[in-house]
Design a protein around this motif. Structure first.
Motif, PDB file in Angstrom:
ATOM      1  N   ALA A 199      40.439  39.786 -30.457  1.00 31.11           N
ATOM      2  CA  ALA A 199      39.994  39.823 -31.854  1.00 31.11           C
ATOM      3  C   ALA A 199      40.331  41.163 -32.504  1.00 31.11           C
ATOM      4  O   ALA A 199      40.761  41.207 -33.669  1.00 31.11           O
ATOM      5  CB  ALA A 199      38.495  39.564 -31.925  1.00 31.11           C
ATOM      6  N   LEU A 200      40.149  42.257 -31.771  1.00 34.50           N
ATOM      7  CA  LEU A 200      40.518  43.572 -32.309  1.00 34.50           C
ATOM      8  C   LEU A 200      42.026  43.678 -32.496  1.00 34.50           C
ATOM      9  O   LEU A 200      42.503  44.257 -33.481  1.00 34.50           O
ATOM     10  CB  LEU A 200      40.027  44.682 -31.378  1.00 34.50           C
ATOM     11  N   ALA A 201      42.774  43.135 -31.551  1.00 38.08           N
ATOM     12  CA  ALA A 201      44.228  43.156 -31.688  1.00 38.08           C
ATOM     13  C   ALA A 201      44.665  42.404 -32.934  1.00 38.08           C
ATOM     14  O   ALA A 201      45.561  42.839 -33.667  1.00 38.08           O
ATOM     15  CB  ALA A 201      44.887  42.563 -30.448  1.00 38.08           C
ATOM     16  N   ALA A 202      44.046  41.277 -33.184  1.00 35.38           N
ATOM     17  CA  ALA A 202      44.389  40.491 -34.368  1.00 35.38           C
ATOM     18  C   ALA A 202      44.156  41.278 -35.646  1.00 35.38           C
ATOM     19  O   ALA A 202      44.887  41.131 -36.629  1.00 35.38           O
ATOM     20  CB  ALA A 202      43.568  39.205 -34.398  1.00 35.38           C
ATOM     21  N   PHE A 242      48.427  37.067 -23.756  1.00 38.45           N
ATOM     22  CA  PHE A 242      49.183  36.981 -25.010  1.00 38.45           C
ATOM     23  C   PHE A 242      48.778  35.736 -25.801  1.00 38.45           C
ATOM     24  O   PHE A 242      48.696  35.775 -27.042  1.00 38.45           O
ATOM     25  CB  PHE A 242      50.684  36.969 -24.735  1.00 38.45           C
ATOM     26  N   GLU A 243      48.532  34.656 -25.107  1.00 39.18           N
ATOM     27  CA  GLU A 243      48.106  33.430 -25.787  1.00 39.18           C
ATOM     28  C   GLU A 243      46.746  33.621 -26.444  1.00 39.18           C
ATOM     29  O   GLU A 243      46.510  33.126 -27.557  1.00 39.18           O
ATOM     30  CB  GLU A 243      48.088  32.266 -24.800  1.00 39.18           C
ATOM     31  N   ARG A 244      45.848  34.335 -25.790  1.00 39.97           N
ATOM     32  CA  ARG A 244      44.539  34.614 -26.408  1.00 39.97           C
ATOM     33  C   ARG A 244      44.707  35.443 -27.679  1.00 39.97           C
ATOM     34  O   ARG A 244      44.019  35.215 -28.683  1.00 39.97           O
ATOM     35  CB  ARG A 244      43.644  35.348 -25.411  1.00 39.97           C
ATOM     36  N   VAL A 245      45.600  36.408 -27.630  1.00 36.09           N
ATOM     37  CA  VAL A 245      45.850  37.230 -28.818  1.00 36.09           C
ATOM     38  C   VAL A 245      46.430  36.384 -29.942  1.00 36.09           C
ATOM     39  O   VAL A 245      46.038  36.520 -31.112  1.00 36.09           O
ATOM     40  CB  VAL A 245      46.778  38.413 -28.466  1.00 36.09           C
ATOM     41  N   ASP A 246      47.348  35.494 -29.613  1.00 35.85           N
ATOM     42  CA  ASP A 246      47.931  34.615 -30.632  1.00 35.85           C
ATOM     43  C   ASP A 246      46.861  33.735 -31.279  1.00 35.85           C
ATOM     44  O   ASP A 246      46.866  33.536 -32.501  1.00 35.85           O
ATOM     45  CB  ASP A 246      49.013  33.730 -30.004  1.00 35.85           C
ATOM     46  N   VAL A 247      45.964  33.206 -30.471  1.00 29.14           N
ATOM     47  CA  VAL A 247      44.890  32.372 -31.012  1.00 29.14           C
ATOM     48  C   VAL A 247      43.993  33.183 -31.933  1.00 29.14           C
ATOM     49  O   VAL A 247      43.620  32.732 -33.032  1.00 29.14           O
ATOM     50  CB  VAL A 247      44.067  31.742 -29.861  1.00 29.14           C
ATOM     51  N   ALA A 248      43.640  34.390 -31.496  1.00 24.76           N
ATOM     52  CA  ALA A 248      42.786  35.247 -32.324  1.00 24.76           C
ATOM     53  C   ALA A 248      43.466  35.602 -33.634  1.00 24.76           C
ATOM     54  O   ALA A 248      42.830  35.637 -34.695  1.00 24.76           O
ATOM     55  CB  ALA A 248      42.419  36.511 -31.554  1.00 24.76           C
ATOM     56  N   ALA A 249      44.763  35.874 -33.581  1.00 24.78           N
ATOM     57  CA  ALA A 249      45.497  36.210 -34.799  1.00 24.78           C
ATOM     58  C   ALA A 249      45.533  35.030 -35.764  1.00 24.78           C
ATOM     59  O   ALA A 249      45.361  35.195 -36.979  1.00 24.78           O
ATOM     60  CB  ALA A 249      46.920  36.651 -34.440  1.00 24.78           C
ATOM     61  N   GLU A 284      43.322  32.576 -35.911  1.00 29.52           N
ATOM     62  CA  GLU A 284      41.963  32.393 -36.438  1.00 29.52           C
ATOM     63  C   GLU A 284      41.625  33.420 -37.506  1.00 29.52           C
ATOM     64  O   GLU A 284      40.854  33.138 -38.430  1.00 29.52           O
ATOM     65  CB  GLU A 284      40.953  32.468 -35.295  1.00 29.52           C
ATOM     66  N   ALA A 285      42.208  34.614 -37.388  1.00 28.78           N
ATOM     67  CA  ALA A 285      41.955  35.669 -38.364  1.00 28.78           C
ATOM     68  C   ALA A 285      42.829  35.528 -39.605  1.00 28.78           C
ATOM     69  O   ALA A 285      42.679  36.298 -40.564  1.00 28.78           O
ATOM     70  CB  ALA A 285      42.185  37.039 -37.730  1.00 28.78           C
ATOM     71  N   GLY A 286      43.745  34.566 -39.597  1.00 32.34           N
ATOM     72  CA  GLY A 286      44.637  34.373 -40.729  1.00 32.34           C
ATOM     73  C   GLY A 286      45.750  35.396 -40.811  1.00 32.34           C
ATOM     74  O   GLY A 286      46.371  35.583 -41.861  1.00 32.34           O
ATOM     75  N   ARG A 287      46.047  36.033 -39.696  1.00 28.02           N
ATOM     76  CA  ARG A 287      47.104  37.044 -39.686  1.00 28.02           C
ATOM     77  C   ARG A 287      48.469  36.372 -39.766  1.00 28.02           C
ATOM     78  O   ARG A 287      48.730  35.371 -39.085  1.00 28.02           O
ATOM     79  CB  ARG A 287      47.004  37.893 -38.426  1.00 28.02           C
ATOM     80  N   THR A 288      49.357  36.942 -40.556  1.00 23.41           N
ATOM     81  CA  THR A 288      50.702  36.382 -40.719  1.00 23.41           C
ATOM     82  C   THR A 288      51.787  37.277 -40.131  1.00 23.41           C
ATOM     83  O   THR A 288      52.885  36.801 -39.846  1.00 23.41           O
ATOM     84  CB  THR A 288      51.008  36.136 -42.200  1.00 23.41           C
ATOM     85  N   THR A 289      51.504  38.573 -39.968  1.00 21.52           N
ATOM     86  CA  THR A 289      52.502  39.478 -39.384  1.00 21.52           C
ATOM     87  C   THR A 289      52.452  39.390 -37.859  1.00 21.52           C
ATOM     88  O   THR A 289      51.371  39.301 -37.274  1.00 21.52           O
ATOM     89  CB  THR A 289      52.263  40.929 -39.819  1.00 21.52           C
TER      90      THR A 289
END
Length: 310
Positions: free
Chosen positions: A187-190, A210-217, A219-224
């Motif tokens: 979540a912090l990475a996202a 890495f997959e967990r980070v992708d999911v968090a990103a 969920e956070a609406g991150r596009t970059t």
């Protein structure tokens, strides 16, 4: 694939040792010189002549190198007040002409905290404080010149900070986060990371993280995108005898290094790097170099491994 050199000077190195390795890093075409942020040796190493401070070291190297990037894997959040750290890193970035990458972690090594009287709270408080520090540091850097930054948290309060000096890189140096935490770390990475690093993990564990980070990103609406990287110990030799010599110099066995790191001939290591890239999507590797006296090792990796990578 970019290769970076990563050192552990708490095991026994002074500034001159690190300068030699940093210059060899630059001369042999690597992308960056990184160091750990520890004040106490680990294991059987002598630790002599004693610890070097990460940001003092990097500020010095900023003036004595010209092309490589410089950074930490990782700065310990427990060592410095976030406002002071933001100033130090921004100054080092300006001194380097914008070549700093900021690796940041919560802190973990209990013995060094005990030895030097540094507070290491329980895990929840530690991570809560680390979370606020990320907000403070990036907030100070991101605040436009002429404006002020304020923050009110459970652990830190800032009121009208000018957020100076600004880093040479705008809005800020790249932020590298990493580790194996399954919830709060992704979540912090996202929210904050430009790069996510999996340190000394096997391929399967790295893929899962890495997959967990992708999911968090998502969920956070991150596009970059968040760049993927890994850190692995390295021991490369032209033949079995040279590989064994380098493994012995760092107190490791060749079979274990081949299983858990990047060890072998240049061709073997190139193949393993290719497998890492294919399976994990990493585009950057931090090669943990533990024998800082062996500059020929860097020359061999630069000439026989790096040149075969895209």
């Amino acid at each position: 694939m970019e290769l970076r050199i990563f050192t552990e000077p708490q095991q026994g190195a002074d500034y001159e040792d690190l300068l030699r390795v940093a210059k060899a890093t630059e001369d042999n075409g690597f992308g960056a010189f990184f160091r750990s942020d520890h004040y106490l040796k680990m294991g059987d190493a002598s630790g002599l002549p004693g610890p070097t401070d990460a940001w003092l070291t990097l500020a010095g190297l900023a003036r004595e190198t010209s092309t490589i990037r410089l950074g930490t894997l990782v700065t310990a959040a427990t060592f410095r007040h976030p406002s002071v750290l933001a100033i130090s890193v921004a100054q080092a970035d300006r001194m380097s002409g914008g070549r700093i990458d900021f690796g940041f972690g919560s802190g973990w090594y209990a013995d060094e905290h005990t030895a030097y009287g540094i507070d290491l709270p329980q895990t929840k408080t530690l991570f809560d404080r680390y979370t606020e520090q990320l907000a403070v540091i990036t907030g100070l850097w991101d605040t436009p010149e002429g404006e002020t930054f304020s923050f009110s948290g459970d652990h830190y309060t800032l009121d009208g900070a000018p957020g100076l000096p600004k880093p040479a890189q705008r809005p800020r140096p790249p932020v590298i986060l990493g580790g194996g935490g399954k919830k709060r770390t992704p979540a912090l990475a996202a929210q904050y990371a430009d790069e996510f690093n999996t340190p000394f993990m096997d391929v399967e564990s790295a893929v899962a993280q890495f997959e967990r980070v992708d999911v968090a990103a998502k969920e956070a609406g991150r596009t970059t995108p968040i760049r993927r990287s890994a850190a692995l110990v390295v021991a490369v030799g032209r033949d079995d005898a040279e590989i064994s010599r380098r493994a012995a110099a760092i107190g490791r066995e060749v079979p274990e290094l081949k299983a858990n790191g990047l060890a072998g001939t240049p061709a073997e290591v190139v193949d393993k790097i290719g497998a890492w890239r294919e399976k994990t999507g990493v585009s950057r590797l931090y090669l943990q170099v533990l024998d800082l006296s062996d500059l020929d090792h860097l020359e061999l990796i630069g000439s026989e491994v790096a040149r075969q990578l895209d």
